[in-house]
Design a protein around this motif. Structure first.
Motif, PDB file in Angstrom:
ATOM      1  N   VAL A 128       0.832  -1.197   0.000  1.00  0.00           N
ATOM      2  CA  VAL A 128       0.000   0.000   0.000  1.00  0.00           C
ATOM      3  C   VAL A 128       0.866   1.246   0.000  1.00  0.00           C
ATOM      4  O   VAL A 128       0.601   2.208  -0.724  1.00  0.00           O
ATOM      5  N   SER A 129       1.937   1.228   0.818  1.00  0.00           N
ATOM      6  CA  SER A 129       2.828   2.380   0.887  1.00  0.00           C
ATOM      7  C   SER A 129       3.465   2.662  -0.471  1.00  0.00           C
ATOM      8  O   SER A 129       3.577   3.823  -0.882  1.00  0.00           O
ATOM      9  N   ALA A 130       3.880   1.602  -1.141  1.00  0.00           N
ATOM     10  CA  ALA A 130       4.525   1.774  -2.443  1.00  0.00           C
ATOM     11  C   ALA A 130       3.580   2.406  -3.456  1.00  0.00           C
ATOM     12  O   ALA A 130       3.992   3.218  -4.281  1.00  0.00           O
ATOM     13  N   GLU A 131       2.303   2.049  -3.389  1.00  0.00           N
ATOM     14  CA  GLU A 131       1.332   2.550  -4.351  1.00  0.00           C
ATOM     15  C   GLU A 131       0.879   3.968  -4.057  1.00  0.00           C
ATOM     16  O   GLU A 131       0.449   4.698  -4.949  1.00  0.00           O
ATOM     17  N   THR A 132       0.915   4.376  -2.790  1.00  0.00           N
ATOM     18  CA  THR A 132       0.290   5.654  -2.422  1.00  0.00           C
ATOM     19  C   THR A 132       1.249   6.704  -1.864  1.00  0.00           C
ATOM     20  O   THR A 132       0.820   7.818  -1.562  1.00  0.00           O
ATOM     21  N   ALA A 133       2.510   6.361  -1.702  1.00  0.00           N
ATOM     22  CA  ALA A 133       3.445   7.296  -1.067  1.00  0.00           C
ATOM     23  C   ALA A 133       3.499   8.640  -1.786  1.00  0.00           C
ATOM     24  O   ALA A 133       3.397   9.707  -1.156  1.00  0.00           O
ATOM     25  N   ARG A 134       3.659   8.617  -3.083  1.00  0.00           N
ATOM     26  CA  ARG A 134       3.786   9.863  -3.829  1.00  0.00           C
ATOM     27  C   ARG A 134       2.495  10.679  -3.781  1.00  0.00           C
ATOM     28  O   ARG A 134       2.520  11.893  -3.550  1.00  0.00           O
ATOM     29  N   SER A 135       1.346  10.014  -4.013  1.00  0.00           N
ATOM     30  CA  SER A 135       0.077  10.743  -4.021  1.00  0.00           C
ATOM     31  C   SER A 135      -0.265  11.249  -2.621  1.00  0.00           C
ATOM     32  O   SER A 135      -0.897  12.300  -2.465  1.00  0.00           O
ATOM     33  N   ALA A 136       0.158  10.503  -1.582  1.00  0.00           N
ATOM     34  CA  ALA A 136      -0.091  10.956  -0.212  1.00  0.00           C
ATOM     35  C   ALA A 136       0.672  12.244   0.073  1.00  0.00           C
ATOM     36  O   ALA A 136       0.141  13.173   0.706  1.00  0.00           O
ATOM     37  N   ALA A 137       1.922  12.302  -0.381  1.00  0.00           N
ATOM     38  CA  ALA A 137       2.725  13.509  -0.174  1.00  0.00           C
ATOM     39  C   ALA A 137       2.100  14.697  -0.913  1.00  0.00           C
ATOM     40  O   ALA A 137       2.036  15.816  -0.382  1.00  0.00           O
ATOM     41  N   ALA A 138       1.617  14.455  -2.123  1.00  0.00           N
ATOM     42  CA  ALA A 138       0.980  15.516  -2.895  1.00  0.00           C
ATOM     43  C   ALA A 138      -0.315  15.972  -2.222  1.00  0.00           C
ATOM     44  O   ALA A 138      -0.626  17.167  -2.180  1.00  0.00           O
ATOM     45  N   ALA A 139      -1.080  15.022  -1.674  1.00  0.00           N
ATOM     46  CA  ALA A 139      -2.334  15.356  -1.006  1.00  0.00           C
ATOM     47  C   ALA A 139      -2.083  16.191   0.248  1.00  0.00           C
ATOM     48  O   ALA A 139      -2.787  17.170   0.514  1.00  0.00           O
ATOM     49  N   GLN A 140      -1.069  15.803   1.029  1.00  0.00           N
ATOM     50  CA  GLN A 140      -0.754  16.553   2.245  1.00  0.00           C
ATOM     51  C   GLN A 140      -0.365  17.989   1.903  1.00  0.00           C
ATOM     52  O   GLN A 140      -0.779  18.947   2.584  1.00  0.00           O
ATOM     53  N   LYS A 141       0.415  18.144   0.866  1.00  0.00           N
ATOM     54  CA  LYS A 141       0.830  19.477   0.431  1.00  0.00           C
ATOM     55  C   LYS A 141      -0.371  20.308  -0.025  1.00  0.00           C
ATOM     56  O   LYS A 141      -0.489  21.488   0.297  1.00  0.00           O
ATOM     57  N   GLU A 142      -1.303  19.678  -0.739  1.00  0.00           N
ATOM     58  CA  GLU A 142      -2.484  20.378  -1.247  1.00  0.00           C
ATOM     59  C   GLU A 142      -3.416  20.809  -0.113  1.00  0.00           C
ATOM     60  O   GLU A 142      -4.063  21.862  -0.187  1.00  0.00           O
ATOM     61  N   LEU A 143      -3.497  20.012   0.923  1.00  0.00           N
ATOM     62  CA  LEU A 143      -4.425  20.294   2.023  1.00  0.00           C
ATOM     63  C   LEU A 143      -3.852  21.250   3.071  1.00  0.00           C
ATOM     64  O   LEU A 143      -4.575  21.651   3.997  1.00  0.00           O
ATOM     65  N   LYS A 144      -2.599  21.585   2.947  1.00  0.00           N
ATOM     66  CA  LYS A 144      -1.952  22.407   3.963  1.00  0.00           C
ATOM     67  C   LYS A 144      -2.681  23.731   4.186  1.00  0.00           C
ATOM     68  O   LYS A 144      -2.802  24.200   5.319  1.00  0.00           O
ATOM     69  N   ASN A 145      -3.172  24.323   3.120  1.00  0.00           N
ATOM     70  CA  ASN A 145      -3.822  25.630   3.222  1.00  0.00           C
ATOM     71  C   ASN A 145      -5.345  25.547   3.126  1.00  0.00           C
ATOM     72  O   ASN A 145      -6.018  26.577   2.994  1.00  0.00           O
ATOM     73  N   VAL A 146      -5.904  24.355   3.213  1.00  0.00           N
ATOM     74  CA  VAL A 146      -7.357  24.197   3.138  1.00  0.00           C
ATOM     75  C   VAL A 146      -7.953  24.312   4.537  1.00  0.00           C
ATOM     76  O   VAL A 146      -7.519  23.621   5.468  1.00  0.00           O
ATOM     77  N   THR A 147      -8.930  25.191   4.676  1.00  0.00           N
ATOM     78  CA  THR A 147      -9.622  25.334   5.955  1.00  0.00           C
ATOM     79  C   THR A 147     -10.965  24.607   5.890  1.00  0.00           C
ATOM     80  O   THR A 147     -11.559  24.466   4.813  1.00  0.00           O
ATOM     81  N   GLY A 148     -11.440  24.152   7.031  1.00  0.00           N
ATOM     82  CA  GLY A 148     -12.704  23.423   7.041  1.00  0.00           C
ATOM     83  C   GLY A 148     -12.538  22.030   6.473  1.00  0.00           C
ATOM     84  O   GLY A 148     -11.443  21.456   6.437  1.00  0.00           O
ATOM     85  N   GLY A 149     -13.634  21.478   5.987  1.00  0.00           N
ATOM     86  CA  GLY A 149     -13.627  20.107   5.484  1.00  0.00           C
ATOM     87  C   GLY A 149     -13.273  19.977   4.015  1.00  0.00           C
ATOM     88  O   GLY A 149     -13.148  18.847   3.518  1.00  0.00           O
TER      89      GLY A 149
END
Length: 204
Positions: free
Chosen positions: A92-113
């Motif tokens: 699972v880590s191998a398949e999602t590591a890159r997209s997880a990092a991109a998602a975390q970066k994208e959500l950094k400035n998102v407020t609320g849900g």
């Protein structure tokens, strides 16, 4: 002068012998009711060399061996389960590591849900399928009419409602009406039980 015995003179002798034999057989019977009689015989000393089976000491040894084998099997099963869990997590880590990092970066400035919570559904996976790892499969569906990417944050909360662990996952370049099913998993111990909560979902 003696006269030879004829058939008639021999008959009484035969009858007497038969009667004696019958009496002897009847005298050996058990005396119980019923139409038949049984003859008891004195049992002979058994020939132990012809016996088969396992003597008590060998039985105890066999039981001890069986217990040891069972313990070894249980230990092997536990090791196998741990190995399966590691393999599952690694895949699972191998398949999602890159997209997880991109998602975390994208959500950094998102407020609320976020703007895409209605486009994300979650479902827990049975521990039997994950080697004991606590895992949740997300279904991210692009409900818009154009291609889009998604960033999702999942929080794992304890029974007190406190966030114990946070995971990120993403789905990139989904066509309109298409879905992706990434998996998020927790590295926390099995106890206390944690609940996965959809914290944020952003479409970009």
């Amino acid at each position: 002068m003696h006269r030879p015995l004829g058939p008639r003179s021999r008959l009484p002798v035969t009858a007497v012998l038969c009667a004696a034999a019958t009496a002897a057989v009847a005298g050996c019977g058990g005396g119980g009711g019923g139409g038949g009689s049984s003859v008891r015989t004195t049992p002979a000393t058994p020939h132990t060399a012809s016996f088969t089976g396992t003597p008590p000491s060998a039985l105890a040894s066999a039981a001890s061996s069986a217990v040891g084998s069972a313990r070894a099997s249980a230990s092997a099963a536990a090791s196998s389960a741990s190995a399966r869990a590691s393999e599952f997590e690694a895949s699972v880590s191998a398949e999602t590591a890159r997209s997880a990092a991109a998602a975390q970066k994208e959500l950094k400035n998102v407020t609320g849900g976020g703007n895409a919570r209605s486009e994300v559904a979650m479902k827990g996976l049975p521990a039997s399928q994950t080697g004991g790892v606590r895992a949740v499969v997300l279904t991210i569906t692009n409900k818009t009419n154009q291609k889009a990417s998604y960033a999702v944050q999942v929080d794992f909360k304890n029974p007190d409602g406190q966030v114990v662990e946070t995971r990120y996952v993403g789905a990139e370049n989904l066509e309109p009406g298409h879905s992706d099913q990434p998996i998020v998993f927790s590295r926390s111990p099995a106890e206390p039980r944690l609940t996965a909560v959809l914290a944020k979902a952003q479409r970009y």
